[in-house]
Design an enzyme around this catalytic site. Structure first.
Site, short mmCIF file in Angstrom:
data_model
loop_
_atom_site.label_atom_id
_atom_site.label_comp_id
_atom_site.label_asym_id
_atom_site.label_seq_id
_atom_site.Cartn_x
_atom_site.Cartn_y
_atom_site.Cartn_z
N TYR A 171 0.65 -1.53 -0.30
CA TYR A 171 -0.09 -0.21 0.06
C TYR A 171 0.98 1.20 -0.03
O TYR A 171 1.99 1.38 0.95
CB TYR A 171 -1.14 -0.15 1.11
CG TYR A 171 -1.45 1.05 1.41
CD1 TYR A 171 -2.68 1.87 0.68
CD2 TYR A 171 -1.30 2.49 2.24
CE1 TYR A 171 -3.43 2.60 0.33
CE2 TYR A 171 -2.13 2.89 2.81
CZ TYR A 171 -3.39 3.64 1.70
OH TYR A 171 -3.76 4.39 1.43
N THR A 231 1.39 3.89 1.76
CA THR A 231 2.35 4.48 2.72
C THR A 231 3.78 3.36 3.31
O THR A 231 4.61 3.98 4.11
CB THR A 231 1.48 5.05 4.11
OG1 THR A 231 0.46 3.68 4.53
CG2 THR A 231 0.64 5.96 3.77
N LYS A 232 3.80 2.39 2.95
CA LYS A 232 4.33 1.17 3.73
C LYS A 232 5.39 1.73 3.02
O LYS A 232 5.89 2.20 2.47
CB LYS A 232 4.14 -0.02 2.70
CG LYS A 232 2.36 -0.55 3.86
CD LYS A 232 2.26 -1.19 4.85
CE LYS A 232 0.83 -1.74 5.33
NZ LYS A 232 0.07 -0.94 5.41
N ASN A 233 6.33 0.88 3.92
CA ASN A 233 8.27 1.05 4.04
C ASN A 233 8.61 0.82 2.37
O ASN A 233 9.73 1.55 2.07
CB ASN A 233 8.74 0.06 4.65
CG ASN A 233 8.43 0.62 6.21
OD1 ASN A 233 8.01 1.10 6.28
ND2 ASN A 233 9.81 0.07 6.93
#
Ligand SMILES: Cc1ncc(COP(=O)(O)O)c(C=O)c1O
Length: 356
Positions: free
Chosen positions: A176, A178-180
């Protein structure tokens, strides 16, 4: 405003998307296959199977392990709701076990008491990018013959004594925005088990091995090559992203006074998807959030309502005793820790947090 998260979109990501556009092959194709290969290498596993999201990855990972109606899956109530929804999608029952206040993760010492003859699996969540105690989880799982399905959605690149999260059982990752490591949307299943990988590949694509021959009831949970192209460019940056998150977290731990800051145990390779402090329960967490917002600092509360307290879940599981999860749901505040923070941002965050 310093945002709580900020997806990094560089030239490599833009170029990679344009190349897919020009190729004419937009849907699942060669970039997805390449992304799976690279992701499997990062996790040190034999197979990675790309999906449309972390939620669909969890869903078909459970199906591939033949978990369904009548089965129980032990998990944490202190997680994003998708961990629990995936158990409900397959018709199984989530059994909530309380968490450890230091790590925010499942407390392995409490698992054994929750096991019944119907327990099929443990679904630990490496929350905020902090790996679970996998030695203890594996010990209880092997004693009772349980599967481990790791919700590693927030933990790409994390390690437990040098071994990647997602490689202890069957792993599920989210990509997604905003994931790392992100792909806009997307997910990945990781496993060393040929049979599980094969089933997951079929389940994500309408049960097809041969075109228009459907061997089982499947879904359209495919990744697009557009997403895979972004994900591939992001994987090249993973080591750099993780190093920056770790440096930011170390700066906060050194500078933040008088609040409960997150401490990492030896052997745990935390990747700081979130940097989460605790406001003592006698103080007002929501007032602290307002004060930081007024000072221009974006914050997040992950998660204000534990899963067992969501109404439709409560109707299924009834009253559950998980006092630590309940307390932490009232105390946690996540601060921006993403790789795009400047030194000035970091200083502002420490100064404003110390005024709380
Ligand atoms: C712990 C956890 N599990 C599952 C998910 C679901 O992932 P997705 O949003 O990609 O469906 C997420 C992502 O938000 C998550 O943080």
């Amino acid at each position: 405003m310093i945002p709580i998260s900020k997806p990094f979109i560089g030239e490599a990501e833009k170029q990679a998307v344009l190349e897919v556009m020009d190729s004419g092959m937009i849907a699942q194709g060669p970039r997805t296959a390449k992304f799976e290969e690279r992701f499997a290498q990062v996790c040190g596993v034999k197979h990675a199977v790309a999906t449309s999201s972390g939620t669909t990855a969890l869903h078909i990972a459970l199906l591939a392990h033949e978990i369904g109606p009548g089965d129980e899956v032990i998990t944490t109530p202190f997680t994003f709701i998708a961990s629990v929804n995936s158990i409900l999608y397959v018709g199984a029952r989530p059994v909530f076990v309380d968490i450890d206040p230091e790590t925010f993760n499942l407390n392995p010492a409490l698992i054994e008491a929750a096991i019944t003859s119907r327990t099929k699996a443990i679904l630990p969540v490496h929350l905020y990018g902090y790996p679970c105690d996998m030695t203890a989880l594996q010990a209880v799982a092997s004693k009772y013959g349980l599967k481990i399905i790791e919700d590693a959605c927030q933990a790409v690149g994390a390690t437990y004594y040098g071994q990647a999260t997602g490689s202890f059982g069957t792993g599920a990752f989210s990509l997604y925005a905003t994931k790392n490591v992100m792909a806009g949307e997307g997910g990945m299943i990781t496993t060393d088990d040929d049979d599980v990988a094969d089933k997951c590949r079929m389940l994500r694509n309408h049960g097809m091995r041969r075109r228009y021959h459907h061997d089982m009831l499947g879904f359209n949970f495919r990744m697009t090559d557009l997403c895979a192209a972004i994900g591939l460019a992001q994987l090249d940056r993973l080591a750099d992203f993780t190093a920056k998150r770790r440096a930011n977290a170390a700066f906060f731990n050194a500078g933040i006074e008088s609040l409960i800051t997150p401490q990492v145990k030896e052997g745990y390779g935390h990747v700081w998807h979130q940097y989460t402090i605790r406001i003592n329960h006698q103080r007002d967490r929501d007032a602290a959030v307002r004060q930081l917002t007024e000072a221009g600092i974006g914050t997040g509360v992950f998660y204000p309502v534990p899963a067992h307290r969501q109404e439709y879940v409560r109707e299924i599981v009834g009253e559950v005793s998980v006092p630590v999860a309940e307390r932490l749901a009232r105390e946690v505040i996540s601060l921006p820790v993403h790789p795009q923070l400047s030194q000035a941002d970091l200083n502002t965050i420490v100064n404003e947090v110390n005024k709380l």
